[in-house]
Design an enzyme around this catalytic site. Sequence first.
Site, short mmCIF file in Angstrom:
data_model
loop_
_atom_site.label_atom_id
_atom_site.label_comp_id
_atom_site.label_asym_id
_atom_site.label_seq_id
_atom_site.Cartn_x
_atom_site.Cartn_y
_atom_site.Cartn_z
N CYS A 1 0.93 -1.29 -0.04
CA CYS A 1 0.05 0.21 -0.19
C CYS A 1 0.77 1.18 -0.12
O CYS A 1 1.83 1.33 0.71
CB CYS A 1 -0.87 -0.04 1.41
SG CYS A 1 -0.46 0.77 2.80
N GLU A 2 0.43 2.17 -0.75
CA GLU A 2 1.19 3.64 -0.79
C GLU A 2 1.24 4.32 0.45
O GLU A 2 1.96 5.12 0.37
CB GLU A 2 0.97 4.17 -2.06
CG GLU A 2 -0.58 4.71 -2.12
CD GLU A 2 -0.87 5.32 -3.37
OE1 GLU A 2 -1.73 6.26 -3.39
OE2 GLU A 2 -0.63 4.99 -4.56
N HIS A 3 0.25 4.02 1.25
CA HIS A 3 0.05 4.88 2.48
C HIS A 3 0.88 4.63 3.58
O HIS A 3 1.52 5.25 4.20
CB HIS A 3 -1.59 4.92 3.08
CG HIS A 3 -2.21 5.48 1.85
ND1 HIS A 3 -3.60 4.85 1.64
CD2 HIS A 3 -2.37 6.53 1.15
CE1 HIS A 3 -4.18 5.54 0.70
NE2 HIS A 3 -3.13 6.43 0.28
N HIS A 4 1.30 3.18 3.80
CA HIS A 4 2.08 2.63 4.77
C HIS A 4 3.22 1.64 4.22
O HIS A 4 3.84 1.20 5.08
CB HIS A 4 1.09 1.83 5.95
CG HIS A 4 0.05 2.83 6.59
ND1 HIS A 4 -1.35 2.56 5.75
CD2 HIS A 4 -0.03 3.55 7.17
CE1 HIS A 4 -2.12 3.35 6.53
NE2 HIS A 4 -1.44 3.92 7.25
N GLN B 1 -5.55 -0.45 -3.92
CA GLN B 1 -6.36 -1.43 -4.40
C GLN B 1 -7.34 -1.00 -5.64
O GLN B 1 -7.38 -1.06 -6.67
CB GLN B 1 -6.99 -2.43 -3.57
CG GLN B 1 -7.64 -3.53 -4.19
CD GLN B 1 -8.27 -4.46 -3.06
OE1 GLN B 1 -7.87 -4.64 -2.11
NE2 GLN B 1 -9.58 -4.95 -3.42
N HIS C 1 -5.66 -6.26 3.68
CA HIS C 1 -4.75 -5.35 3.94
C HIS C 1 -3.83 -5.33 5.29
O HIS C 1 -4.68 -5.18 5.97
CB HIS C 1 -5.36 -3.99 3.39
CG HIS C 1 -5.84 -3.82 1.97
ND1 HIS C 1 -5.10 -2.78 1.30
CD2 HIS C 1 -6.64 -4.44 1.62
CE1 HIS C 1 -5.98 -2.90 0.37
NE2 HIS C 1 -6.87 -3.89 0.41
N CYS D 1 -2.24 -3.02 6.52
CA CYS D 1 -2.25 -1.58 7.11
C CYS D 1 -3.45 -1.69 7.92
O CYS D 1 -3.70 -0.99 8.88
CB CYS D 1 -2.19 -0.57 6.00
SG CYS D 1 -3.61 -0.61 4.91
#
Length: 184
Positions: free
Chosen positions: A75-78, A116, A144, A146
């Site tokens: 995931c690009e956030h975490h 996603q 996920h 995260c």
Amino acid sequence: MSDELKGHYEKIISLLGEDVTRDGLLDTPKRAAKAMQFLTAGYNLSLDDVVNGAIFESDTDEMVVVQDIEFYSLCEHHVLPFIGRCHIAYLPDNKVLGLSKFARIVDMYARRLQIQEGLTKQIAEAVQQVTNAKGVGVIMEGKHMCMMMRGVQKQNSSMVTSVMLGDLRDSQATRDEFLRLIGK
């Protein structure tokens, strides 16, 4: 492997309070850098590289479904993993794509920092682009880390995303056929 990337992992591990010279961590920065390069190898590929000319003339015009393609992404956030299955349907228009290319397309986009929703759209648009199909549908089911390992820590949660293009978007009956074929 990039020595710079290895150096960043050494710094991160040190900032976490660990001793990078301890026996169990001696090669960890190198291994982590190598793993990250592998997990993001999709940046080094193009759709042309992946398809490699495996588009064939065909008079097939009925739905083709490739289901349960495993995917692993970050995931690009975490920068934590999300994993799951991808189902792809398309309605050929005088061209079919080599079977293994669907998995390769999924892997190319999954091996980038992603969400996603974006991954689902990229795969659908790529299949549409290379096949010029009358319709394309992609459904992805993901778990996920995260959401499971941090934050709300919900172990049984999953996410389902879909993108429907062309006839799979415009025709409820065609969309229903896709869902029925993948058991949804």
